[in-house]
Design an enzyme around this catalytic site. Structure first.
Site, PDB file in Angstrom:
ATOM      1  CG  HIS A 131      -2.571  -0.935   1.081  1.00 57.39           C
ATOM      2  ND1 HIS A 131      -3.509  -0.762   0.617  1.00 57.39           N
ATOM      3  CD2 HIS A 131      -2.812  -2.374   1.633  1.00 57.39           C
ATOM      4  CE1 HIS A 131      -4.276  -1.854   0.368  1.00 57.39           C
ATOM      5  NE2 HIS A 131      -3.472  -2.388   0.720  1.00 57.39           N
ATOM      6  CB  SER A 191       1.683  -7.081  -1.176  1.00 57.73           C
ATOM      7  OG  SER A 191       0.258  -7.573  -1.215  1.00 57.73           O
TER       8      SER A 191
HETATM    9 FE    FE Z   1      -4.849  -4.472   2.453  1.00 58.16          FE
END
Ligand code: FE
Ligand code: PHE
Length: 286
Positions: A131, A191
Site C-alpha cells: 500500500h 504484495s
Molecule cells: Fe490491503
C-alpha cells in the site's frame, strides 16, 4: 475492517498500538528483506510506474522491516500521509476515520516462512510494501483520503457493503492501462508473488473495464486469487468516477440491482479478457 470487535487493552482509543520496532527478531527482518527482494525483482514491467516511483520511500536507513516513525516522516514530506500500527482488524468507522485523516493503518506482524506465498490475513509486508508506495503518489493519496470520507458517509446510507467492493477491486486488486498494456496497481496483487503473474498473464480470470456501478454489485473472494479484475484507464479517470462523483444517487439506484458473482460477465461489460476460470474450477475441485 469489521464490526463487533473488542479493542484490546494495549490499544489506544483510536485502536493504534506501538509498532515496537525493537522487538522484531533477526528472522523477521530477514523475512521482510527476502519478500522485498523477490517482489521488487518481479514487479518492474508489470506494475504501474507510479508504484515504482513510490518504492523508494520504503528504502530505510536501517535494513529489514521499516520503522513506522521513519516511514511516516518520509511519507509525510511527500503527501502528508502517516503509517500507524493496529492490532489486527479494526471497526469500520475507525478504519475510515484514520484514512480520512491521512493515516494508513497497518498490522505489525510478519508472515512466517511457511506462509511466504499466501496468507489470508494481511501482514506488514502486504500493508506496507503493497500500500505505501502508492500513498506517495499525490492523486492516489487523495483517493485514499476521499475513500475514508466516503466510507464514513456510506454508513449513513447502509451502503458500506457496496463501497467496500470498490476498495477491494481498486485499492486491493486493481489493474490499470498504461502505454497500451495492462499493469498492476492493487496492493493485494503487488504484495503477492503468485498473483502478480496470475492477474496479468493467466487465462483464468476475467479482465473487465472499470465501471463503478457494476463493480459495487460484484461479490469478491477473500480466500484465493480473484476471478475478475477491473481495469481503470488512468488514476485521473478513477478519481473522476469516484472522488468527484456523489454516491448518494448511486447507492439508491443500487438497491434494486441484484448482486453479481465474482466470475460474472454481463451485458454492457467492456471485456478485455473473457477468463476460462480454469484456475478457479480446478481449485474448487480439489
Ligand atoms: Fe490491503
Ligand atoms: N464520492 C463518494 C461519495 O459521494 C465517495 C468516494 C470517494 C468513493 C472516493 C470512492 C472513492 O460518497
Amino acid at each position: 475492517m469489521s464490526t463487533d470487535l473488542t479493542r484490546p487493552p494495549e490499544a489506544a482509543p483510536d485502536w493504534t498500538i506501538s509498532q515496537d520496532w525493537a522487538r522484531y527478531t533477526a528472522g523477521e527482518h530477514a523475512m521482510w528483506d527476502r519478500l522485498f527482494a523477490r517482489q521488487s525483482a518481479m514487479l518492474p514491467g508489470r506494475v504501474t510506474s507510479a508504484f515504482m516511483d513510490g518504492l523508494d520511500v520504503l528504502r530505510m536507513t536501517k535494513p529489514g522491516i521499516p520503522d513506522f516513525d521513519e516511514l511516516s516522516e518520509r511519507l509525510m514530506r511527500k503527501t502528508g500521509w502517516q503509517v500507524v500500527a493496529v492490532p489486527g482488524l479494526v471497526p469500520d468507522e475507525v478504519f475510515f476515520d484514520h484514512l480520512a485523516n491521512r493515516r494508513f493503518v497497518a498490522g505489525r506482524f510478519i508472515r512466517t516462512p511457511d506462509q511466504i506465498d499466501y496468507l489470508q490475513e494481511p501482514d506488514i509486508f502486504h500493508d506496507v510494501f503493497g500500500h505505501v508506495p502508492l500513498l506517495a503518489h499525490p492523486a492516489f493519496a487523495d483517493y485514499m483520503q476521499a475513500y475514508g470520507q466516503g466510507g464514513l458517509r456510506s454508513l449513513g446510507f447502509g451502503a458500506l457493503h457496496k463501497l467496500a467492493r470498490l476498495y477491494w477491486y481498486t485499492v486491493e486488486f486493481g489493474l490499470i492501462r498504461e502505454g497500451g498494456d495492462l499493469k498492476l496497481y492493487g496492493a493485494g496483487i503487488v504484495s503477492s508473488y503468485g498473483e502478480s503473474r496470475f492477474a496479468l498473464e493467466d487465462a483464468s480470470p476475467n479482465r473487465i473495464g472499470f465501471d463503478v456501478m457494476r463493480l459495487m454489485r460484484t461479490d469478491y473472494r477473500i480466500d484465493d486469487y480473484q476471478q475478475s479484475y477491473f481495469v481503470i484507464d488512468s488514476f485521473e479517470d478513477l478519481l473522476r468516477q469516484t472522488m468527484e462523483t456523489d454516491f448518494a444517487p448511486l447507492y439508491a439506484a443500487l438497491e434494486d440491482e441484484p448482486d453479481l458473482a465474482p466470475d460474472a460477465v454481463i451485458d454492457g461489460d467492456v471485456v478485455l479478457t473473457r477468463g476460462t476460470q480454469a484456475y478457479a474450477k480446478n481449485a474448487a475441485s480439489l
